[in-house]
Design a protein around this motif. Structure first.
Motif, mmCIF file in Angstrom:
data_model
loop_
_atom_site.group_PDB
_atom_site.id
_atom_site.type_symbol
_atom_site.label_atom_id
_atom_site.label_comp_id
_atom_site.label_asym_id
_atom_site.label_seq_id
_atom_site.Cartn_x
_atom_site.Cartn_y
_atom_site.Cartn_z
ATOM 1 N N ARG A 99 0.829 -1.200 0.000
ATOM 2 C CA ARG A 99 0.000 0.000 0.000
ATOM 3 C C ARG A 99 0.868 1.256 0.000
ATOM 4 O O ARG A 99 2.035 1.220 0.419
ATOM 5 N N PRO A 100 0.311 2.379 -0.443
ATOM 6 C CA PRO A 100 1.115 3.606 -0.562
ATOM 7 C C PRO A 100 1.840 4.013 0.717
ATOM 8 O O PRO A 100 3.017 4.384 0.663
ATOM 9 N N ALA A 101 1.166 3.940 1.846
ATOM 10 C CA ALA A 101 1.812 4.377 3.088
ATOM 11 C C ALA A 101 3.030 3.519 3.409
ATOM 12 O O ALA A 101 4.043 4.009 3.922
ATOM 13 N N LEU A 102 2.926 2.236 3.121
ATOM 14 C CA LEU A 102 4.046 1.343 3.392
ATOM 15 C C LEU A 102 5.197 1.599 2.417
ATOM 16 O O LEU A 102 6.370 1.614 2.811
ATOM 17 N N VAL A 103 4.869 1.835 1.145
ATOM 18 C CA VAL A 103 5.911 2.146 0.157
ATOM 19 C C VAL A 103 6.635 3.426 0.558
ATOM 20 O O VAL A 103 7.871 3.515 0.470
ATOM 21 N N GLU A 104 5.886 4.419 1.005
ATOM 22 C CA GLU A 104 6.501 5.674 1.422
ATOM 23 C C GLU A 104 7.417 5.467 2.621
ATOM 24 O O GLU A 104 8.494 6.067 2.712
ATOM 25 N N TRP A 105 7.001 4.588 3.536
ATOM 26 C CA TRP A 105 7.844 4.297 4.705
ATOM 27 C C TRP A 105 9.116 3.575 4.278
ATOM 28 O O TRP A 105 10.208 3.871 4.761
ATOM 29 N N PHE A 106 8.999 2.626 3.350
ATOM 30 C CA PHE A 106 10.175 1.949 2.815
ATOM 31 C C PHE A 106 11.143 2.957 2.192
ATOM 32 O O PHE A 106 12.351 2.922 2.448
ATOM 33 N N ASN A 107 10.608 3.839 1.374
ATOM 34 C CA ASN A 107 11.453 4.813 0.687
ATOM 35 C C ASN A 107 12.206 5.688 1.679
ATOM 36 O O ASN A 107 13.413 5.926 1.535
ATOM 37 N N ALA A 108 11.503 6.164 2.689
ATOM 38 C CA ALA A 108 12.137 7.055 3.667
ATOM 39 C C ALA A 108 13.161 6.305 4.517
ATOM 40 O O ALA A 108 14.255 6.808 4.790
ATOM 41 N N SER A 109 12.821 5.092 4.930
ATOM 42 C CA SER A 109 13.699 4.338 5.830
ATOM 43 C C SER A 109 14.977 3.890 5.135
ATOM 44 O O SER A 109 16.087 4.084 5.644
ATOM 45 N N PHE A 110 14.837 3.298 3.954
ATOM 46 C CA PHE A 110 16.014 2.758 3.294
ATOM 47 C C PHE A 110 16.882 3.848 2.685
ATOM 48 O O PHE A 110 18.091 3.663 2.524
ATOM 49 N N ALA A 111 16.303 4.971 2.343
ATOM 50 C CA ALA A 111 17.115 6.088 1.856
ATOM 51 C C ALA A 111 18.049 6.587 2.952
ATOM 52 O O ALA A 111 19.152 7.077 2.674
ATOM 53 N N ALA A 112 17.626 6.444 4.201
ATOM 54 C CA ALA A 112 18.464 6.876 5.320
ATOM 55 C C ALA A 112 19.524 5.836 5.670
ATOM 56 O O ALA A 112 20.565 6.167 6.239
#
Length: 682
Positions: free
Chosen positions: A494-507
């Motif tokens: 789902r979008p919220a989870l994809v956004e969390w993945f993007n933010a977490s792994f980018a860090a």
């Protein structure tokens, strides 16, 4: 009815990936439909070749090969039946499958009746097939019987290697040196040799190459040069990170502080005599770098917050101390520089001390000797391991400059190669692909299709090297220059989870790729599924909990979620079996149905234990325990009371004899008697 989804934001890249005349290397993040794209590419190529065997798809696990084969065959079946597509991607798959069926019908393939024509296999299976084509040339011996549990073979080779101590041969001195270094603990050295033989795909080609390229005293220079390259690479990373923080004044203050201290070691002296920033590149500056890191960081790798006279800042250097402390405070949030400085603190010296080199040279000889003795064991026992098969496959193909007849024959038979999970390839596996494509040229109609995700590389323990993905994407493989494509859509989450993945792994992942270290940067995904209400991620930390407390909390969360949504499917992930077994126990105690994946070892599963009992009973009619287990198994199902009635009063009578005694069978209840007689007559 399937859930409506947004159009794929990378539709153009997916469409281009199906161009049959172009080679590609595709970065496909998790949830991007990689297997679907791979299947579509495979079908697109099948519809354009004269033989199904001309298209070779390589995977890394039997499960992945079976899944892809199942997808292809399912597409054939649904296309033949005229089944409506599930979505746009499925429509592409079915259209290509229909084209393959029509093409195959014209050529008489009969893929539905003869699916074995499809070349979808693991790389281990491919290695075995290649090595078996030329058994003499591949030095694999006859038969190539693969031992899936070769620990006994490794142990025998390790024992023979250590036994060379008594032979007085050229290996004896190396064995003596290594044993002396290990305090004559021969069991420990044996176990270490066994583990090294099991993982020799990671080191054998390197030490064989170093022995071939550098003889005698030059071997040390070769290895020290390689060590120096690695040290220089780490120092270069630190220099870039430090330069971005405006370090000129901070480095000058650090050098001045080192000069105010009594000479304690070479590192401190090197920092005191260091030139103004920027420092020269290379290993000569390693001592100064180590001293600088020791001054900027505490012993546990954190930024130092204050300095004093022991760091070279006495009272008379009050202004320097204040300026240096302010500089430290400015670096407090610079995680990249802190990691770089912490990494270089543990770097070894660029030159081997004579005592260490003596042991290292002996280890080099010992490993070569152990590998040679393992080959002897393989020949004697007529069995090999997968590593030997991989090496034999490479030998069977020769080299790019001197191909074998097999390579030339395959060059005519194989026109397209697809490789799944390419981020997990090792150097020998890439060498295999390079040799299979050694005669290919851009534009000749033969293509290479590599798909994977460097961010998901997990097989480092098997010598998987994510740098290989990055290098081939940048420079190609042999004469081939695959075009680089990147998928962005996420069809899974789902979008919220994809956004969390993007933010977490980018860090977590570095901002830029580093080929030398195999570091990959994060590539974000774009969601295609409809959003759901509520938070996507909730973190609950239990740093001080015992395993039992942690399991209880996990089960409580599962129960809470099921109360809110009884039809929900919940997955519990753990690092390993020890962490998940208590969770499974508590779920069972609370009556929560669950399925454990690989929680119970194969040998402990009831069906396997029953089969073991059956095997033992059939091979030894006097094995009382095996026969009693046989009667208790589901195919007979006698209870304990029936077993006691049958044989409890006759300790010397075998169970087989009791089953043949009709008088004893008459004692059993009718249902138990019927089952016992049925088993006897099988």
């Amino acid at each position: 009815m399937s859930e409506p989804r947004a159009a794929a934001p990378d539709a153009a890249a997916r469409e281009r990936a199906l161009e049959p005349g172009t080679s590609f290397i595709v970065q496909a993040p998790a949830g991007s439909g990689k297997t679907t794209l791979l299947t579509q590419r495979y079908l697109a190529l099948l519809a354009r070749v004269a033989r199904p065997e001309a298209v070779l798809a390589i995977t890394f696990t039997n499960k992945a090969a079976a899944e892809m084969r199942e997808r292809v065959q399912d597409a054939f079946a649904r296309a033949a039946a005229g089944t409506p597509p599930k979505d746009l991607a499925d429509a592409v798959t079915l259209r290509q499958a229909a084209a393959v069926l029509a093409h195959g019908q014209r050529l008489g393939w009969s893929l539905a009746e003869q699916p074995a024509q499809l070349r979808i296999q693991t790389i281990d299976a491919l290695n075995h097939w290649l090595a078996a084509r030329l058994p003499v040339l591949s030095r694999a011996g006859v038969g190539l019987s693969v031992e899936t549990r070769p620990a006994e073979l490794y142990a025998l080779a390790a024992e023979r290697t250590l036994a060379a101590l008594d032979d007085g041969g050229p290996l004896a001195a190396a064995v003596a040196t290594v044993l002396e270094h290990a305090d004559n603990d021969s069991e420990r050295v044996r176990d270490q040799l066994l583990r090294m033989l099991a993982s020799r795909e990671r080191w054998l080609r390197l030490i064989v190459r170093s022995a071939g390229e550098a003889g005698g005293g030059s071997l040390r220079a070769t290895l020290e040069a390689a060590l120096g390259e690695q040290i220089s690479a780490v120092l270069a990373v630190a220099a870039v990170a430090l330069a971005e923080s405006g370090p000129a004044r901070l480095v000058a203050l650090a050098s001045a502080a080192a000069g105010r201290l009594p000479a304690a070691d070479d590192d401190q002296s090197a920092l005191a005599a260091a030139p103004p920033w920027p420092w020269p590149q290379g290993i000569a500056m390693l001592p100064a770098w180590r001293a600088l890191a020791r001054l900027l960081l505490t012993g546990d790798g954190r930024w130092r917050k204050a300095v004093n006279v022991q760091n070279g800042f006495p009272k008379e250097a009050k202004e320097d101390k204040a300026e240096f402390t302010a500089g430290l405070a400015a670096l407090a949030t610079d995680a990249a520089l802190r990691r770089a400085l912490d990494a270089l603190r543990s770097l070894p010296a660029p030159r081997y001390p004579d005592a260490e080199w003596r042991v290292l040279e002996a280890l080099h000889e010992l490993l070569l000797g152990a590998a040679a003795r393992l080959q002897q064991v393989f020949a004697e026992r007529g069995r090999v391991d997968f590593v030997a098969v991989s090496r034999a496959a490479l030998d069977a193909l020769g080299t790019p400059d001197e191909p074998t007849d097999l390579t030339i024959a395959l060059d005519e038979r194989i026109e397209h190669i697809l490789v799944d999970e390419f981020q997990d390839t090792s150097a020998p596996q890439v060498a295999l692909i390079e040799r299979l494509t050694s005669g290919w040229q851009p534009g000749d109609g033969r293509t290479l299709f590599l798909v994977g995700d460097p961010m998901q590389s997990i097989y480092g323990f098997r010598e998987a090297n994510v740098s290989l993905f990055l290098e081939i994407r940048a420079a190609g493989l042999g004469a081939l220059r695959p075009a680089a494509l990147a998928l962005e859509a996420n069809f899974r989450s789902r979008p919220a989870l994809v956004e969390w993945f993007n933010a977490s792994f980018a860090a977590v992942l570095p901002p830029v790729e580093d080929l030398a270290r195999g570091a990959v940067c994060h590539v974000g995904s774009q969601p295609t599924r409809a959003p759901l209400a509520g938070p996507a991620v909730h973190l609950e930390m239990l740093p001080d909990a015992s395993p039992a407390e942690e399991a209880a909390r996990v089960v409580a969360i599962v129960a809470r979620e099921l109360d809110a949504a009884p039809a929900a499917r919940i997955v519990v992930l753990g690092r390993g079996r020890p962490q998940l077994t208590p969770v499974a126990t508590l779920l069972r105690a609370r009556g929560i149905g669950h399925q454990g994946v690989d929680l119970v070892p194969l040998a402990e599963r009831l069906a396997v234990r029953d089969l073991i009992a059956l095997t033992r009973a059939l091979t030894h009619r006097a094995d009382r325990i095996a026969w009693l287990a046989l009667l208790r198994a589901p195919w007979c199902g006698l209870g304990l009371e029936a077993l006691s009635t049958l044989i409890g009063d006759a300790p010397t009578l075998t169970v087989w004899e009791a089953l043949g005694d009709d008088l004893r069978l008459e004692r059993l209840p009718p249902a138990a008697r019927a089952r016992a007689r049925a088993l006897r007559e099988v």
